[in-house]
Write a protein that holds these residues in place. Structure first.
Motif, PDB file in Angstrom:
ATOM      1  N   ILE A  15       0.781  -1.155  -0.074  1.00 20.23           N
ATOM      2  CA  ILE A  15       0.041  -0.178   0.151  1.00 20.23           C
ATOM      3  C   ILE A  15       0.865   1.255   0.073  1.00 20.23           C
ATOM      4  CG2 ILE A  15      -1.756   1.265   1.133  1.00 20.23           C
ATOM      5  CD1 ILE A  15      -2.697  -1.274   2.356  1.00 20.23           C
ATOM      6  N   ASP A  16       0.617   2.143  -0.935  1.00 23.58           N
ATOM      7  CA  ASP A  16       1.283   3.376  -1.021  1.00 23.58           C
ATOM      8  C   ASP A  16       0.678   4.525  -0.695  1.00 23.58           C
ATOM      9  OD1 ASP A  16       3.296   5.376  -1.820  1.00 23.58           O
ATOM     10  OD2 ASP A  16       2.585   5.264  -4.052  1.00 23.58           O
ATOM     11  N   LEU A  17       0.760   5.263   0.235  1.00 24.91           N
ATOM     12  CA  LEU A  17       0.073   6.501   0.501  1.00 24.91           C
ATOM     13  C   LEU A  17       0.830   7.663  -0.075  1.00 24.91           C
ATOM     14  CD1 LEU A  17      -0.299   6.018   4.459  1.00 24.91           C
ATOM     15  CD2 LEU A  17      -1.603   5.236   2.698  1.00 24.91           C
ATOM     16  N   GLY A  18       0.282   8.068  -1.293  1.00 22.65           N
ATOM     17  CA  GLY A  18       0.821   9.130  -2.196  1.00 22.65           C
ATOM     18  C   GLY A  18       0.380  10.175  -1.897  1.00 22.65           C
ATOM     19  N   THR A  19       0.765  11.504  -2.694  1.00 27.38           N
ATOM     20  CA  THR A  19       0.238  12.800  -2.467  1.00 27.38           C
ATOM     21  C   THR A  19      -1.232  13.122  -2.780  1.00 27.38           C
ATOM     22  OG1 THR A  19       2.516  13.745  -2.630  1.00 27.38           O
ATOM     23  CG2 THR A  19       0.735  15.250  -2.973  1.00 27.38           C
ATOM     24  N   GLN A  20      -1.391  12.433  -4.228  1.00 32.33           N
ATOM     25  CA  GLN A  20      -2.757  12.577  -4.689  1.00 32.33           C
ATOM     26  C   GLN A  20      -3.561  11.287  -4.842  1.00 32.33           C
ATOM     27  OE1 GLN A  20      -1.366  13.499  -8.891  1.00 32.33           O
ATOM     28  NE2 GLN A  20      -1.663  15.814  -8.173  1.00 32.33           N
ATOM     29  N   SER A  21      -2.986  10.107  -4.268  1.00 36.01           N
ATOM     30  CA  SER A  21      -3.871   8.974  -4.358  1.00 36.01           C
ATOM     31  C   SER A  21      -3.185   7.792  -3.180  1.00 36.01           C
ATOM     32  CB  SER A  21      -4.207   8.387  -5.505  1.00 36.01           C
ATOM     33  OG  SER A  21      -2.689   7.933  -5.967  1.00 36.01           O
ATOM     34  N   ARG A  36      -5.329  -4.708  -8.271  1.00 38.89           N
ATOM     35  CA  ARG A  36      -4.778  -3.360  -8.004  1.00 38.89           C
ATOM     36  C   ARG A  36      -5.787  -2.590  -7.673  1.00 38.89           C
ATOM     37  NH1 ARG A  36      -1.037  -1.661 -11.652  1.00 38.89           N
ATOM     38  NH2 ARG A  36      -0.762  -3.576 -12.513  1.00 38.89           N
ATOM     39  N   GLY A  37      -5.772  -1.376  -7.029  1.00 39.47           N
ATOM     40  CA  GLY A  37      -6.790  -0.787  -6.476  1.00 39.47           C
ATOM     41  C   GLY A  37      -6.221   0.894  -6.238  1.00 39.47           C
ATOM     42  N   SER A  38      -6.913   1.704  -6.400  1.00 36.33           N
ATOM     43  CA  SER A  38      -6.605   2.981  -6.091  1.00 36.33           C
ATOM     44  C   SER A  38      -7.898   3.925  -5.531  1.00 36.33           C
ATOM     45  CB  SER A  38      -5.661   3.826  -7.288  1.00 36.33           C
ATOM     46  OG  SER A  38      -6.714   3.984  -8.206  1.00 36.33           O
ATOM     47  N   ALA A  39      -7.350   4.973  -4.792  1.00 37.08           N
ATOM     48  CA  ALA A  39      -8.414   6.096  -4.523  1.00 37.08           C
ATOM     49  C   ALA A  39      -7.649   7.398  -4.383  1.00 37.08           C
ATOM     50  CB  ALA A  39      -9.043   5.559  -3.168  1.00 37.08           C
ATOM     51  N   PRO A  40      -8.408   8.505  -4.608  1.00 37.80           N
ATOM     52  CA  PRO A  40      -7.815   9.886  -4.702  1.00 37.80           C
ATOM     53  C   PRO A  40      -7.819  10.289  -3.461  1.00 37.80           C
ATOM     54  CG  PRO A  40     -10.217   9.971  -5.129  1.00 37.80           C
ATOM     55  CD  PRO A  40      -9.933   8.475  -5.360  1.00 37.80           C
ATOM     56  N   LEU A  41      -6.886  11.265  -3.249  1.00 37.07           N
ATOM     57  CA  LEU A  41      -6.479  12.043  -1.863  1.00 37.07           C
ATOM     58  C   LEU A  41      -6.656  13.574  -2.247  1.00 37.07           C
ATOM     59  CD1 LEU A  41      -3.710  10.201  -0.281  1.00 37.07           C
ATOM     60  CD2 LEU A  41      -6.068  10.102   0.585  1.00 37.07           C
ATOM     61  N   PRO A  54      -5.568  13.577   7.761  1.00 39.05           N
ATOM     62  CA  PRO A  54      -5.180  12.073   7.960  1.00 39.05           C
ATOM     63  C   PRO A  54      -6.407  11.089   7.927  1.00 39.05           C
ATOM     64  CG  PRO A  54      -4.289  13.680   9.795  1.00 39.05           C
ATOM     65  CD  PRO A  54      -5.179  14.307   9.003  1.00 39.05           C
ATOM     66  N   GLY A  55      -7.600  11.567   8.138  1.00 37.81           N
ATOM     67  CA  GLY A  55      -8.762  10.576   8.279  1.00 37.81           C
ATOM     68  C   GLY A  55      -9.071  10.309   6.915  1.00 37.81           C
ATOM     69  N   GLU A  56      -8.597  11.084   5.724  1.00 39.34           N
ATOM     70  CA  GLU A  56      -8.908  10.653   4.268  1.00 39.34           C
ATOM     71  C   GLU A  56      -7.871   9.442   4.065  1.00 39.34           C
ATOM     72  OE1 GLU A  56      -8.717  13.623   1.429  1.00 39.34           O
ATOM     73  OE2 GLU A  56      -9.884  14.977   2.610  1.00 39.34           O
ATOM     74  N   TRP A  57      -6.937   9.298   4.722  1.00 40.85           N
ATOM     75  CA  TRP A  57      -5.845   8.173   4.315  1.00 40.85           C
ATOM     76  C   TRP A  57      -6.595   6.747   4.661  1.00 40.85           C
ATOM     77  CZ3 TRP A  57      -1.543  10.290   7.930  1.00 40.85           C
ATOM     78  CH2 TRP A  57      -1.040  11.432   7.227  1.00 40.85           C
ATOM     79  N   TRP A  58      -7.260   6.724   5.908  1.00 40.52           N
ATOM     80  CA  TRP A  58      -7.869   5.354   6.025  1.00 40.52           C
ATOM     81  C   TRP A  58      -9.106   5.048   5.023  1.00 40.52           C
ATOM     82  CZ3 TRP A  58      -6.970   0.939   8.052  1.00 40.52           C
ATOM     83  CH2 TRP A  58      -8.016   0.143   8.192  1.00 40.52           C
ATOM     84  N   GLU A  59      -9.698   6.118   4.691  1.00 35.05           N
ATOM     85  CA  GLU A  59     -10.829   6.002   3.853  1.00 35.05           C
ATOM     86  C   GLU A  59     -10.467   5.302   2.604  1.00 35.05           C
ATOM     87  OE1 GLU A  59     -14.083   5.919   4.724  1.00 35.05           O
ATOM     88  OE2 GLU A  59     -13.265   5.939   6.554  1.00 35.05           O
ATOM     89  N   ALA A  60      -9.311   6.170   1.803  1.00 38.56           N
ATOM     90  CA  ALA A  60      -8.653   5.667   0.617  1.00 38.56           C
ATOM     91  C   ALA A  60      -8.200   4.377   0.757  1.00 38.56           C
ATOM     92  CB  ALA A  60      -7.610   6.916   0.164  1.00 38.56           C
ATOM     93  N   GLY A  84       4.826   5.791   2.835  1.00 39.21           N
ATOM     94  CA  GLY A  84       4.109   7.085   2.965  1.00 39.21           C
ATOM     95  C   GLY A  84       5.277   8.119   2.375  1.00 39.21           C
ATOM     96  N   THR A  85       4.785   9.241   2.312  1.00 38.33           N
ATOM     97  CA  THR A  85       5.825  10.444   1.891  1.00 38.33           C
ATOM     98  C   THR A  85       6.820  10.609   2.712  1.00 38.33           C
ATOM     99  OG1 THR A  85       4.036  11.932   2.218  1.00 38.33           O
ATOM    100  CG2 THR A  85       4.171  11.195   0.106  1.00 38.33           C
ATOM    101  N   SER A  86       7.843  10.907   2.597  1.00 38.50           N
ATOM    102  CA  SER A  86       9.180  11.083   3.494  1.00 38.50           C
ATOM    103  C   SER A  86       8.874  12.519   4.096  1.00 38.50           C
ATOM    104  CB  SER A  86      10.385  10.902   2.897  1.00 38.50           C
ATOM    105  OG  SER A  86      11.475  11.131   3.714  1.00 38.50           O
ATOM    106  N   GLY A  87       8.667  12.499   5.367  1.00 35.89           N
ATOM    107  CA  GLY A  87       8.989  13.906   5.885  1.00 35.89           C
ATOM    108  C   GLY A  87       7.457  14.438   6.327  1.00 35.89           C
ATOM    109  N   THR A  88       6.301  13.589   5.945  1.00 36.46           N
ATOM    110  CA  THR A  88       4.964  13.890   6.364  1.00 36.46           C
ATOM    111  C   THR A  88       4.731  13.593   7.702  1.00 36.46           C
ATOM    112  OG1 THR A  88       4.134  13.653   4.075  1.00 36.46           O
ATOM    113  CG2 THR A  88       2.730  13.489   6.005  1.00 36.46           C
TER     114      THR A  88
END
Length: 479
Positions: A15-21, A36-41, A54-60, A84-88
């Motif tokens: 699972i990859d927590l990106g900037t946009q998805s 494979r699956g994806s969801a926007p952020l 941060p609540g959006e991460w779990w829903e995505a 996840g993104t480094s430094g977040t």
């Protein structure tokens, strides 16, 4: 690549927590992507501010995981890892619930805190997580310092979890000593990537579709995850990630010592060090109102270009030299828009070469394979041009998503398979680009001009400039 699944087949979920998805991949040990699956952020940007809820991460994650596992009847999920993104960074309460927004990897509001930390002897940059954690503590009160993936893994196992040393690096964690800095913050326990954190709990299984009892292992940053997905984990191997900006990451038996602080070192499971540096040049400097395929074709007539570029995307450079006030430069006048495009492509490759020269100057081994990944690796012309300028072959994998790297890490963490073996089993090389005869020498003069201009402007340290010239002379003589 996908195929029909077999009964009792095992896959690992990354699972990859990106900037946009958020992206999820279910991958077998031989590299077959079964699902494979994806969801926007969404993000909130305003000047130097960049936040996510941060609540959006779990829903995505719920959406992406369910999509990835939807058709995997009879497939066992061997484990899951999250990057996840480094430094977040954010703050959470004793139950792991967010008490602040998440300050994203490039949020730059903590410049004052960073300056104070540097005065105290800590090598941090303005956007690193440690100064941002201090900023959050001042703005939102006390709370546990938490990294992006920790929020998701805590929900998966049903309780707060330790953080991994990879995400902790930019929060000031000393990976060599295994110690946090002396700062007034509530900092978490740290474990190595690949460490088993627990198992997916019943509530998380119902929400995500990941079977209850599935092992959850500690992840790494998205940059390290992409390096795993490139299979660049043997000593001397390097992964050049070219997207909006350029990142070079390699594998070495020992940390790469850098007094200037432009190179930092992650640590992989098994003791291998992953040094790297992030430049400000990249594809983000290219015009966006043209067809890149057409421009690549036209740029082939300008080798080398009539102009020499150092195409910074924004002000300041971090690697291969530190120059906060550096700006994009263009020496000479391009003949037309195609020549300008050629200068930009070549300029990025020159910066890439200078990055490798910097690493060689610092004593890093460069004798392993080089891999091209990132969005720019979709351009066959640019791949060939980069190989020509660097004077060395480059591999281009089929699949380079950070989620694939996390699937490999999950395999390592649950089976004990060495991470390099797990990655190489999953990674499939699409092509190998060989430098064309005589082309490296063709670009020697403009590269030398760029080195001299960067030195004259006071950006490039003279010892590194001299080393780059020496390597250029040696390589040009041999070619």
């Amino acid at each position: 690549m996908t195929r029909m699944t077999d009964e009792n087949e095992t896959a690992w979920l990354g699972i990859d927590l990106g900037t946009q998805s958020v992206r999820a991949l279910a991958v077998t040990a031989d590299g077959t992507v079964l699902g494979r699956g994806s969801a926007p952020l969404g993000s909130r940007r305003e000047g130097v501010r960049h936040e996510q809820d941060p609540g959006e991460w779990w829903e995505a994650v719920r959406t992406a995981s369910r999509s990835a596992l939807l058709t995997l009847t009879g497939v066992r999920i061997g484990g899951v890892a999250v990057c996840g993104t480094s430094g977040t960074v954010l703050l959470t309460d004793a139950r792991g619930r967010p008490t602040s927004p998440a300050l994203m990897y490039d949020d730059a509001r903590a410049a004052t805190e960073a300056a104070v930390l540097r005065t105290a002897g800590l090598a941090v940059q303005d956007t690193w997580a440690l100064p941002k954690a201090l900023w959050l503590a001042d703005a939102h009160g006390s709370g546990r310092v938490t990294h992006q993936p920790d929020v998701v893994t805590a929900r998966l196992v049903g309780r707060p979890v330790p953080t991994d040393s990879s995400h902790a690096l930019k929060t000031g964690y000393d990976v060599e000593r295994g110690a946090w800095p002396e700062v007034a913050l509530d900092l978490p326990e740290v474990v190595l990537p690949g460490t088993r954190l627990g198992e997916v709990c019943a509530a998380a299984a119902e929400a995500t579709g990941i079977p209850a009892g599935t092992p959850v292992v500690a992840g790494m940053t998205d940059g390290c995850a992409a390096q795993i997905a490139a299979g660049a984990l043997r000593h001397g191997s390097w992964n050049s990630v070219l997207g909006t900006t350029l990142v070079l990451k390699g594998a070495t038996p020992d940390p790469v010592r850098d007094p200037a602080g432009v190179v930092y070192n992650h640590r992989a499971p098994g003791g291998t060090w992953l040094p790297g540096g992030a430049s400000g040049v990249g594809a983000g400097a290219l015009p966006t109102d043209v067809d890149p395929g057409v421009m690549d074709e036209r740029a082939a007539a300008f080798e080398p270009s009539g102009a020499v570029a150092y195409p910074l995307v924004s002000r300041g450079e971090r690697f291969p030299f530190r120059a906060p006030d550096a700006t994009a430069l263009l020496l000479g006048t391009p003949a037309d828009d195609a020549d300008r495009w050629a200068a930009l492509l070549q300029g990025v490759a020159f910066a890439e070469r200078l990055g490798l020269d910097c690493l060689h100057h610092l004593g890093a081994p460069l004798d392993g394979p080089l891999t091209f990944t990132g969005g720019a690796a979709r351009s066959p012309y640019w791949n060939q041009l980069r190989a020509d300028i660097l004077g060395r072959p480059a591999r281009v994998p089929e699949q380079t998503e950070p989620a694939l790297g996390m699937a490999a890490l999950a395999l390592h963490g649950t089976s004990g398979t060495p991470l390099a073996d797990a990655a190489e089993g999953m990674v499939r090389i699409r092509t190998v680009v060989e430098p064309r005869p005589g082309r490296t020498a063709l670009f020697a003069e403009p590269y030398a001009r760029l080195i001299d201009e960067l030195t004259t402007r006071g950006w490039l340290p003279p010892p590194l400039a001299a080393h780059a010239h020496d390597r250029l002379t040696t390589q040009t003589t041999r070619s």
